[in-house]
Scaffold this active site. Structure first.
Site, PDB file in Angstrom:
ATOM      1  N   ARG A  54      -0.469   8.580   1.804  1.00 27.65           N
ATOM      2  CA  ARG A  54      -1.849   9.027   1.608  1.00 27.65           C
ATOM      3  C   ARG A  54      -2.052  10.523   1.553  1.00 27.65           C
ATOM      4  O   ARG A  54      -2.872  11.010   0.785  1.00 27.65           O
ATOM      5  CB  ARG A  54      -2.682   8.530   2.786  1.00 27.65           C
ATOM      6  CG  ARG A  54      -3.304   7.265   2.460  1.00 27.65           C
ATOM      7  CD  ARG A  54      -4.117   6.773   3.572  1.00 27.65           C
ATOM      8  NE  ARG A  54      -4.109   5.341   3.338  1.00 27.65           N
ATOM      9  CZ  ARG A  54      -4.503   4.454   4.193  1.00 27.65           C
ATOM     10  NH1 ARG A  54      -4.942   4.832   5.362  1.00 27.65           N
ATOM     11  NH2 ARG A  54      -4.464   3.190   3.890  1.00 27.65           N
TER      12      ARG A  54
ATOM     13  N   ARG B 169      -0.401   8.804   9.094  1.00 21.48           N
ATOM     14  CA  ARG B 169      -0.181   7.369   9.351  1.00 21.48           C
ATOM     15  C   ARG B 169       0.146   6.610   8.070  1.00 21.48           C
ATOM     16  O   ARG B 169      -0.483   6.816   7.025  1.00 21.48           O
ATOM     17  CB  ARG B 169      -1.444   6.759   9.964  1.00 21.48           C
ATOM     18  CG  ARG B 169      -1.375   5.259  10.130  1.00 21.48           C
ATOM     19  CD  ARG B 169      -2.656   4.724  10.714  1.00 21.48           C
ATOM     20  NE  ARG B 169      -3.767   4.948   9.824  1.00 21.48           N
ATOM     21  CZ  ARG B 169      -4.369   4.001   9.108  1.00 21.48           C
ATOM     22  NH1 ARG B 169      -3.961   2.741   9.191  1.00 21.48           N
ATOM     23  NH2 ARG B 169      -5.390   4.290   8.329  1.00 21.48           N
TER      24      ARG B 169
ATOM     25  N   HIS C 298      -8.535   9.495   3.404  1.00 23.86           N
ATOM     26  CA  HIS C 298      -8.150   8.389   2.521  1.00 23.86           C
ATOM     27  C   HIS C 298      -8.409   8.854   1.087  1.00 23.86           C
ATOM     28  O   HIS C 298      -9.473   9.406   0.795  1.00 23.86           O
ATOM     29  CB  HIS C 298      -8.981   7.149   2.848  1.00 23.86           C
ATOM     30  CG  HIS C 298      -8.431   5.897   2.247  1.00 23.86           C
ATOM     31  ND1 HIS C 298      -8.460   5.640   0.894  1.00 23.86           N
ATOM     32  CD2 HIS C 298      -7.818   4.831   2.815  1.00 23.86           C
ATOM     33  CE1 HIS C 298      -7.899   4.466   0.668  1.00 23.86           C
ATOM     34  NE2 HIS C 298      -7.491   3.953   1.817  1.00 23.86           N
TER      35      HIS C 298
ATOM     36  N   HIS D 163     -10.928   9.635   7.270  1.00 23.86           N
ATOM     37  CA  HIS D 163     -10.673   8.202   7.456  1.00 23.86           C
ATOM     38  C   HIS D 163     -10.055   7.870   8.799  1.00 23.86           C
ATOM     39  O   HIS D 163     -10.457   6.912   9.451  1.00 23.86           O
ATOM     40  CB  HIS D 163      -9.741   7.746   6.332  1.00 23.86           C
ATOM     41  CG  HIS D 163      -9.395   6.291   6.346  1.00 23.86           C
ATOM     42  ND1 HIS D 163     -10.343   5.301   6.185  1.00 23.86           N
ATOM     43  CD2 HIS D 163      -8.201   5.647   6.490  1.00 23.86           C
ATOM     44  CE1 HIS D 163      -9.751   4.109   6.224  1.00 23.86           C
ATOM     45  NE2 HIS D 163      -8.451   4.291   6.424  1.00 23.86           N
TER      46      HIS D 163
ATOM     47  N   GLU E 110       0.859  -1.192   0.000  1.00 24.67           N
ATOM     48  CA  GLU E 110       0.000   0.000   0.000  1.00 24.67           C
ATOM     49  C   GLU E 110       0.888   1.232   0.000  1.00 24.67           C
ATOM     50  O   GLU E 110       2.110   1.139   0.086  1.00 24.67           O
ATOM     51  CB  GLU E 110      -0.929  -0.009   1.221  1.00 24.67           C
ATOM     52  CG  GLU E 110      -1.984  -1.097   1.155  1.00 24.67           C
ATOM     53  CD  GLU E 110      -2.935  -1.072   2.350  1.00 24.67           C
ATOM     54  OE1 GLU E 110      -4.020  -0.522   2.216  1.00 24.67           O
ATOM     55  OE2 GLU E 110      -2.563  -1.588   3.408  1.00 24.67           O
TER      56      GLU E 110
HETATM   57  P1  FAD Z   1     -12.753   0.696  16.815  1.00 27.17           P
HETATM   58  O1  FAD Z   1     -12.485  -0.577  16.114  1.00 27.17           O
HETATM   59  O2  FAD Z   1     -13.394   1.774  16.011  1.00 27.17           O
HETATM   60  O3  FAD Z   1     -13.670   0.390  18.084  1.00 27.17           O
HETATM   61  C1  FAD Z   1     -14.182   1.467  18.845  1.00 27.17           C
HETATM   62  C2  FAD Z   1     -15.074   0.900  19.943  1.00 27.17           C
HETATM   63  O4  FAD Z   1     -15.315   1.895  20.925  1.00 27.17           O
HETATM   64  C3  FAD Z   1     -16.437   0.440  19.468  1.00 27.17           C
HETATM   65  O5  FAD Z   1     -16.766  -0.756  20.145  1.00 27.17           O
HETATM   66  C4  FAD Z   1     -17.376   1.549  19.953  1.00 27.17           C
HETATM   67  O6  FAD Z   1     -18.698   1.138  20.146  1.00 27.17           O
HETATM   68  C5  FAD Z   1     -16.700   1.915  21.262  1.00 27.17           C
HETATM   69  N1  FAD Z   1     -17.019   3.248  21.802  1.00 27.17           N
HETATM   70  C6  FAD Z   1     -16.731   4.461  21.273  1.00 27.17           C
HETATM   71  N2  FAD Z   1     -17.137   5.439  22.109  1.00 27.17           N
HETATM   72  C7  FAD Z   1     -17.690   4.833  23.189  1.00 27.17           C
HETATM   73  C8  FAD Z   1     -18.297   5.294  24.391  1.00 27.17           C
HETATM   74  N3  FAD Z   1     -18.427   6.606  24.672  1.00 27.17           N
HETATM   75  N4  FAD Z   1     -18.762   4.378  25.283  1.00 27.17           N
HETATM   76  C9  FAD Z   1     -18.670   3.044  25.022  1.00 27.17           C
HETATM   77  N5  FAD Z   1     -18.113   2.566  23.891  1.00 27.17           N
HETATM   78  C10 FAD Z   1     -17.628   3.446  22.996  1.00 27.17           C
HETATM   79  N6  FAD Z   1      -6.260   0.076   9.465  1.00 27.17           N
HETATM   80  C11 FAD Z   1      -5.328  -0.832   9.117  1.00 27.17           C
HETATM   81  O7  FAD Z   1      -4.319  -0.980   9.789  1.00 27.17           O
HETATM   82  N7  FAD Z   1      -5.522  -1.608   8.006  1.00 27.17           N
HETATM   83  C12 FAD Z   1      -6.613  -1.509   7.202  1.00 27.17           C
HETATM   84  O8  FAD Z   1      -6.742  -2.224   6.234  1.00 27.17           O
HETATM   85  C13 FAD Z   1      -7.588  -0.530   7.554  1.00 27.17           C
HETATM   86  N8  FAD Z   1      -8.694  -0.361   6.785  1.00 27.17           N
HETATM   87  C14 FAD Z   1      -9.672   0.485   7.215  1.00 27.17           C
HETATM   88  C15 FAD Z   1     -10.863   0.567   6.503  1.00 27.17           C
HETATM   89  C16 FAD Z   1     -11.902   1.357   6.967  1.00 27.17           C
HETATM   90  C17 FAD Z   1     -13.183   1.435   6.185  1.00 27.17           C
HETATM   91  C18 FAD Z   1     -11.750   2.091   8.173  1.00 27.17           C
HETATM   92  C19 FAD Z   1     -12.863   2.943   8.696  1.00 27.17           C
HETATM   93  C20 FAD Z   1     -10.556   2.033   8.876  1.00 27.17           C
HETATM   94  C21 FAD Z   1      -9.513   1.235   8.401  1.00 27.17           C
HETATM   95  N9  FAD Z   1      -8.321   1.150   9.099  1.00 27.17           N
HETATM   96  C22 FAD Z   1      -7.380   0.230   8.719  1.00 27.17           C
HETATM   97  C23 FAD Z   1      -8.160   1.825  10.376  1.00 27.17           C
HETATM   98  C24 FAD Z   1      -8.448   0.831  11.508  1.00 27.17           C
HETATM   99  O9  FAD Z   1      -9.446  -0.063  11.094  1.00 27.17           O
HETATM  100  C25 FAD Z   1      -8.900   1.537  12.766  1.00 27.17           C
HETATM  101  O10 FAD Z   1      -8.046   2.603  13.066  1.00 27.17           O
HETATM  102  C26 FAD Z   1      -8.876   0.555  13.937  1.00 27.17           C
HETATM  103  O11 FAD Z   1      -9.590  -0.610  13.616  1.00 27.17           O
HETATM  104  C27 FAD Z   1      -9.444   1.214  15.166  1.00 27.17           C
HETATM  105  O12 FAD Z   1      -9.549   0.232  16.165  1.00 27.17           O
HETATM  106  P2  FAD Z   1      -9.952   0.675  17.632  1.00 27.17           P
HETATM  107  O13 FAD Z   1      -9.994  -0.567  18.433  1.00 27.17           O
HETATM  108  O14 FAD Z   1      -9.094   1.777  18.077  1.00 27.17           O
HETATM  109  O15 FAD Z   1     -11.431   1.299  17.457  1.00 27.17           O
HETATM  110  C1  SIN Z   2      -7.093   0.536   2.937  1.00 23.35           C
HETATM  111  O1  SIN Z   2      -7.330  -0.664   2.812  1.00 23.35           O
HETATM  112  O2  SIN Z   2      -6.842   1.289   1.985  1.00 23.35           O
HETATM  113  C2  SIN Z   2      -7.100   1.122   4.308  1.00 23.35           C
HETATM  114  C3  SIN Z   2      -5.864   0.764   4.982  1.00 23.35           C
HETATM  115  C4  SIN Z   2      -5.625   1.622   6.184  1.00 23.35           C
HETATM  116  O3  SIN Z   2      -6.393   2.525   6.500  1.00 23.35           O
HETATM  117  O4  SIN Z   2      -4.595   1.394   6.827  1.00 23.35           O
END
Ligand code: FAD
Ligand code: SIN
Length: 540
Positions: free
Chosen positions: A293, A387, A241, A352, A129
């Site tokens: 990005r 990032r 993104h 994103h 990527e």
């Molecule tokens: P999340 O997985 O977003 O979880 C957040 C949690 O917090 C949820 O359970 C929510 O309900 C809870 N929450 C929030 N506020 C509260 C509150 N006040 N009280 C109680 N619960 C709450 N990253 C990569 O490394 N590779 C990829 O291929 C990639 N692709 C992506 C594609 C998309 C479409 C998106 C949106 C992001 C992508 N990213 C990717 C980024 C990555 O997925 C996220 O940064 C990462 O998964 C975030 O994980 P997290 O555990 O921090 O939060």
């Molecule tokens: C993507 O698959 O392009 C998202 C990857 C990322 O946010 O790290």
């Protein structure tokens, strides 16, 4: 854990835990599992209902960046790519620490049941990527990596005490540190007394009208951290993104989540072209369409400004078996009436990822004793001003696990705590549609001083609301997070990483450091240099 008698506010319930984890994505579940394995009584909370699609983790597509042993890749190469993408603001030792721990964390995830795609039996397939100098990204289900990571962690955490529909409204603390959380559930408001709390609340994409993020990404963790006295930093660096599916609805009433078109498509040969078929990134960066990005998103934005077109296109027609390699993207395109095997896919940059967040060390410790943060809500120094792709799942996994262990150890050291029951929660909120319109206009890919001043003026029109629902709480959190972002973006009078200022187009070497945002009373203060985080907070 026992439910205590209701006291304090009307209908308040009380419970007790060693460690409360807020969030059920990659960071929250990695943290919860680690704290549980360390012997803590853990409660994991999510404001969303049970089921798919409530975490950003579930939606991750491209994959997870990790250096595999017995390849020509190296930790140092991954570190250098991360530093190059980060625009001079990464903390090299934090990057090194997290990258070096990646393979171990992935092996643990596999032991917990995750399966990654293989190129030949026993060898994981690797894709590429933007910003990566080589193929080092493992993936699952083609472009459904997040769904597999979430599935495996959900299964591993099935025996934990996980409560959906529980929104955390406040971190409770006294002068010694954290004492618990105030929660809203279907049973009304309640308090969980706990000496350790881990923020794993994800991102803030819904500051904007159109985003790749799930509906719960409303900046809650940034607001909760600020109210608790933690520092926030690098919050001005919102990653757009380059390729969010363009559906023609971005200015209409249909604000909200849009499908992502994974960057891995460009890693497999997809090309970004404009409506005339010309390359969008020609001459912009030596890595062309696979530049970091921020560079690609800015090139698209500049091209759209020049041409007046509504979108550019990702031409993936040359990729063999596209539907097999990218089933998630194929399904999203088909739902929008596009056949990616025959037609270029219309795309625009979309909000994103939050590169900044609550300041922590590489073990998730904040400056508030007992408060930890991991995943997208945290700012470890890994991402700097931008990032590197697929570094987020890696960071969430590694720092989540470490934070869980640290939180468990802190709970033992702190012993029993008792939270003072808070008064009814209120806060300042701007109507969400107005906030998203102002953020999309003035706080997006390209910013200006006058635009950011107009954004601050709009946010100043927020009015005090009582928090009687999850939605009301999110509006308050969005408003405070937007104020923090606006202040940080106004203070950064240069262009760096994801922060582009039309009135300060160059990077300023004098500003090559991260700055904190802190809440002092009701005032958002931006500008101090980031200090070592694990220092007990002074109340300001
Ligand atoms: P999340 O997985 O977003 O979880 C957040 C949690 O917090 C949820 O359970 C929510 O309900 C809870 N929450 C929030 N506020 C509260 C509150 N006040 N009280 C109680 N619960 C709450 N990253 C990569 O490394 N590779 C990829 O291929 C990639 N692709 C992506 C594609 C998309 C479409 C998106 C949106 C992001 C992508 N990213 C990717 C980024 C990555 O997925 C996220 O940064 C990462 O998964 C975030 O994980 P997290 O555990 O921090 O939060
Ligand atoms: C993507 O698959 O392009 C998202 C990857 C990322 O946010 O790290």
């Amino acid at each position: 854990m026992t439910a205590g008698p209701a006291c304090g506010g009307v209908g308040r319930w009380q419970q007790r835990a060693d460690v409360v984890v807020i969030g059920t994505g990659v960071a929250g579940l990695a943290a919860g599992l680690a704290a549980h394995r360390a012997g803590s009584k853990v409660v994991v909370l999510s404001k969303a209902g049970a089921g798919h699609g409530s975490t950003a983790t579930f939606y991750a597509q491209g994959g997870l960046a990790v250096v595999l042993p017995d390849t020509d890749d190296s930790i140092e190469s991954h570190v250098q790519d991360t530093l190059a993408a980060g625009g001079g603001l990464c903390e090299p030792e934090a990057v090194r620490s997290i990258v070096a721990d990646g393979y171990r964390a992935v092996v643990r995830l596999v032991a917990d049941g995750a399966h990654f795609d293989e190129s030949t039996p026993g060898r994981w397939a690797l894709t590429r990527e933007g910003g990566h100098s080589r193929r080092r990204i493992i993936h699952a289900g083609g472009d459904a990596t997040g769904a597999e990571v979430q599935r495996a962690l959900d299964a591993a955490a099935a025996t934990l005490d996980i409560r959906h529909g529980h929104a955390v409204l406040r971190i409770l603390r006294d002068t010694n540190g954290v004492t618990g959380v105030l929660v809203r559930s279907n049973d009304g408001e309640g308090v969980i007394h706990a000496p350790s709390v881990i923020l794993a609340t994800g991102g803030l994409g819904h500051l904007y009208r159109a985003t790749t993020n799930p509906e719960g990404s409303t900046g809650d963790g940034v607001a909760l951290g600020l109210w608790a006295g933690a520092d926030v930093a690098d919050i001005e660096f919102v990653q757009f993104h380059p390729t969010m599916l363009y559906t023609g609805l971005h200015t209409g009433p249909g604000a909200g989540r849009r499908p992502l078109i994974t960057e891995a498509i460009r890693g497999e040969g997809g090309r970004l072209i404009d409506a005339r078929g010309d390359s969008v990134t020609a001459g912009v960066h030596p890595l062309g369409d696979l530049a970091p990005r921020d560079v690609v998103a800015a090139a698209i934005d500049a091209g759209l400004q020049r041409s007046g077109d509504e979108c550019v296109f990702l031409d993936a027609r040359g990729i063999a078996d596209f539907g097999v390699r990218f089933p998630t993207v194929t399904a999203s395109c088909r739902a929008a009436g596009i056949d990616p095997a025959r037609q270029p896919i219309p795309v625009v940059p979309g909000a994103h990822y939050s590169c900044g967040g609550v300041v922590t060390d590489v073990s998730g410790r904040t400056r508030v004793a007992g408060l930890f943060a991991a995943g997208e809500v945290a700012r470890t120094g890994m991402h700097g001003a931008n990032r590197l792709a697929s570094n987020s799942l890696l960071e969430g996994l590694v720092v989540g696990e470490r934070a869980g262990g640290e939180a468990a150890a802190h709970a033992v050291a702190a012993g029993t705590v008792r939270a003072r029951l808070p008064e009814a929660v209120a806060g300042a909120a701007l109507d969400r549609a107005r906030l998203q319109a102002a953020m999309s206009r003035h706080g997006s890919v390209v910013r200006t001083g006058p635009g950011l001043a107009a954004l601050s003026d709009a946010l100043d029109e927020a009015t005090t609301v009582r928090v009687t629902s999850r939605r009301a709480f999110e509006d308050v959190a969005l408003t405070l997070t937007a104020r923090a972002l606006a202040a940080a973006a106004a203070a950064r009078t240069e262009s760096r990483g994801c922060h582009h200022r039309a009135d300060h187009t160059e990077a300023d070497p004098a500003q090559a450091h991260s700055r904190t945002v802190r809440l002092c009373g009701d005032r958002v203060e931006a500008g101090a240099r980031v200090e070592a985080p694990a220092v007990p907070a002074a109340v300001c």
